[in-house]
Structure formats: structure tokens, C-alpha cells
Scaffold this motif. Structure first.
Motif, mmCIF file in Angstrom:
data_model
loop_
_atom_site.group_PDB
_atom_site.id
_atom_site.type_symbol
_atom_site.label_atom_id
_atom_site.label_comp_id
_atom_site.label_asym_id
_atom_site.label_seq_id
_atom_site.Cartn_x
_atom_site.Cartn_y
_atom_site.Cartn_z
ATOM 1 N N ARG A 22 6.123 4.236 5.420
ATOM 2 C CA ARG A 22 5.280 4.780 4.533
ATOM 3 C C ARG A 22 5.059 6.205 4.830
ATOM 4 O O ARG A 22 5.279 6.501 6.160
ATOM 5 N N GLY A 71 4.665 -4.788 5.739
ATOM 6 C CA GLY A 71 4.813 -3.765 4.608
ATOM 7 C C GLY A 71 6.145 -2.818 5.045
ATOM 8 O O GLY A 71 7.189 -3.020 4.190
ATOM 9 N N SER A 72 6.413 -1.935 5.944
ATOM 10 C CA SER A 72 7.429 -1.256 6.141
ATOM 11 C C SER A 72 8.682 -2.079 6.301
ATOM 12 O O SER A 72 9.638 -1.702 5.741
ATOM 13 N N ARG A 92 1.807 -10.273 7.557
ATOM 14 C CA ARG A 92 1.418 -9.144 6.491
ATOM 15 C C ARG A 92 2.522 -8.126 6.852
ATOM 16 O O ARG A 92 2.572 -7.623 7.818
ATOM 17 N N MET A 106 2.546 -8.112 12.168
ATOM 18 C CA MET A 106 3.060 -7.079 10.897
ATOM 19 C C MET A 106 4.614 -6.810 11.025
ATOM 20 O O MET A 106 5.279 -7.652 11.959
ATOM 21 N N THR A 107 5.251 -5.893 10.492
ATOM 22 C CA THR A 107 6.762 -5.683 10.852
ATOM 23 C C THR A 107 7.136 -5.644 12.203
ATOM 24 O O THR A 107 8.169 -6.302 12.367
ATOM 25 N N LYS A 161 0.851 -1.160 -0.021
ATOM 26 C CA LYS A 161 -0.099 -0.043 -0.041
ATOM 27 C C LYS A 161 0.938 1.254 0.043
ATOM 28 O O LYS A 161 2.010 1.427 0.511
HETATM 29 C C1 LIG Z 1 -0.415 -1.623 6.598
HETATM 30 C C2 LIG Z 1 -0.763 -2.803 7.134
HETATM 31 C C3 LIG Z 1 -0.002 -3.768 7.334
HETATM 32 C C4 LIG Z 1 1.512 -3.807 7.283
HETATM 33 O O1 LIG Z 1 1.908 -3.011 8.208
HETATM 34 P P1 LIG Z 1 3.642 -2.657 8.594
HETATM 35 O O2 LIG Z 1 3.738 -2.190 9.963
HETATM 36 O O3 LIG Z 1 3.980 -1.751 7.561
HETATM 37 O O4 LIG Z 1 4.154 -4.088 8.410
HETATM 38 C C5 LIG Z 1 -0.432 -5.121 7.695
HETATM 39 N N1 LIG Z 1 -1.689 -5.510 7.816
HETATM 40 C C6 LIG Z 1 -2.869 -4.578 7.758
HETATM 41 C C7 LIG Z 1 -4.210 -4.746 7.629
HETATM 42 C C8 LIG Z 1 -2.118 -3.394 7.316
HETATM 43 O O5 LIG Z 1 -3.277 -2.245 7.075
#
Ligand SMILES: *Cc1c(COP(=O)(O)O)cnc(C)c1O
Length: 211
Positions: free
Chosen positions: A209, A202-203, A200, A184-185, A18
Motif C-alpha cells: 500500500r 493485505g499486501s 488477515r 498478517m502477510t 484497504k
Molecule cells: C492492514 C491490516 C492487515 C493486513 O496487513 P498486511 O501486512 O498488508 O497483510 C491486517 N490486519 C489489520 C488489523 C490491518 O489493519
């Protein structure tokens, strides 16, 4: 992607792209990543059109009922089934195309008002509604836990794993408890220790971001 080496083989990684440009997605694609996550329907669809067809697109954001139709034919897994009203919309939109949506039930495990997802006590009603569907298959559970320290993280992850395991022992129409999407991260290692089989991130992959 250094993180890739830290994730066990039996845990799936969704790279959360995203806000990030397609060039960055292609870089990960070229080293073998195939699962990507987006939290905005328009962004997912726009990126999908520009990228290879064998990418599996995961929708991980808050899903508005009026956007469901745009996910038909475009999404591999919807992580964020968060109400019966949304379930009914998914059923009808995917039904129109005679397709089946694969979804995870999002549980608001920390009972935070700012987060979506159903409360634990709403699970049985959600399950009954899913059992009546013809165009929805539930594949597991997704949670976004509250911000907190390691001990608190562990508590919410293990609580979710318990719910997942309890449901797994029962038999339902249209439901197979296979995927536990959590971590997450900042907390994926703890999530994996507590039983996540999909994280999941992202960063940790694409960098921070912009707000
Ligand atoms: C943005 C997001 C992530 C990833 O988050 P990071 O901290 O960047 O890894 C995971 N799950 C959901 C639902 C998100 O919105």
C-alpha cells in the motif's frame, strides 16, 4: 493469489483490501474470495455499495463510537471490539434496528500504547458487559502483535491461543469462542502454526500500500 494455496482449508482468509480499488476486489471475487477486510468505515460502506452482495465485509480497524451506526446492516464481523464504551454503542446502534452484531474482542497482547484493544486483565469486565447485551455476540478473539522476530511472534501468538482456549472451556452468555483472528502477510504462517483459524492478509494479496 498464490497465498491462497498456502492456507489450509480449515483456516479462513480475510483479504484486506484497504486503500485498494474495487477492480482489485472484483479480481479476487472472481476467483472465489468472499471475505474482505477494511479498516475505515466510510471506505467499507462505499466499496460495499459498488460490489456484489454476497461479499462478507470484515471491519478490522480502530472503531470510533460515532461511526458504529454506519456499520449496521453493512458488516459481517467487527474484529476490533476494544472497550466497554464501544460495546455499549454497538449494543445500542444494532439494537435500534433489532439486529445483532457479531464481534471479536481485540486484545492488546503486546501492551503497546500505539495499539488499541483491551489488556488481558480487562477481559473479565468485558465478558461481564457482553453477557448483559441483547444485540452483540462475541465470536472470538483478535490480536495485532508487536513487530518482532519469529520467536517473538510465536510467543505472542501462542499466548493469545492460550487465552482463547481458556475462555473456550468456560460458558458465557452471548460468547462462543470460535474465531481466532491473528496473522498478517509477514507472519501468517507462524500464526497458523500457533492456532489461528482466521488470517488477515493485505499486501501479500494486493501488493504494497502507498503510505
Ligand atoms: C492492514 C491490516 C492487515 C493486513 O496487513 P498486511 O501486512 O498488508 O497483510 C491486517 N490486519 C489489520 C488489523 C490491518 O489493519
Amino acid at each position: 493469489m498464490k497465498i491462497l494455496n498456502e492456507i489450509p482449508n480449515d483456516v479462513n482468509l480475510v483479504a484486506v483490501s484497504k486503500t485498494k480499488p474495487v477492480e482489485m476486489i472484483i479480481e479476487s471475487y472472481n476467483i472465489g474470495q468472499r471475505d474482505f477486510g477494511e479498516n475505515k468505515v466510510q471506505e467499507l460502506v462505499a466499496k460495499k455499495e459498488m460490489l456484489p452482495e454476497d461479499i462478507r465485509w470484515h471491519f478490522i480497524g480502530k472503531l470510533q463510537t460515532n461511526k458504529v451506526k454506519y456499520l449496521v446492516n453493512n458488516v459481517y464481523l467487527i474484529h476490533s471490539l476494544s472497550s466497554i464504551k464501544l460495546l455499549e454503542k454497538i449494543e445500542s446502534e444494532f439494537g435500534k434496528n433489532n439486529l445483532c452484531a457479531n464481534v471479536l474482542i481485540q486484545i492488546n497482547i503486546g501492551r503497546e500504547e500505539s495499539k488499541s484493544g483491551i489488556y488481558e486483565e480487562e477481559l473479565e469486565d468485558m465478558i461481564s458487559a457482553v453477557e448483559k447485551c441483547k444485540h452483540v455476540k462475541v465470536k472470538g478473539i483478535m490480536v495485532i502483535i508487536p513487530k518482532g522476530n519469529e520467536e517473538e511472534n510465536r510467543y505472542y501468538f501462542s499466548r493469545t491461543k492460550q487465552i482463547f482456549d481458556q475462555l473456550k472451556e468456560r460458558e458465557f452468555e452471548n460468547i462462543s469462542m470460535k474465531i481466532l483472528s491473528m496473522g498478517m502477510t509477514n507472519d501468517y504462517k507462524i500464526a497458523i502454526q500457533e492456532g489461528a483459524n482466521l488470517v488477515r492478509i493485505g499486501s501479500g494479496i494486493f501488493g504494497l500500500r502507498e503510505k
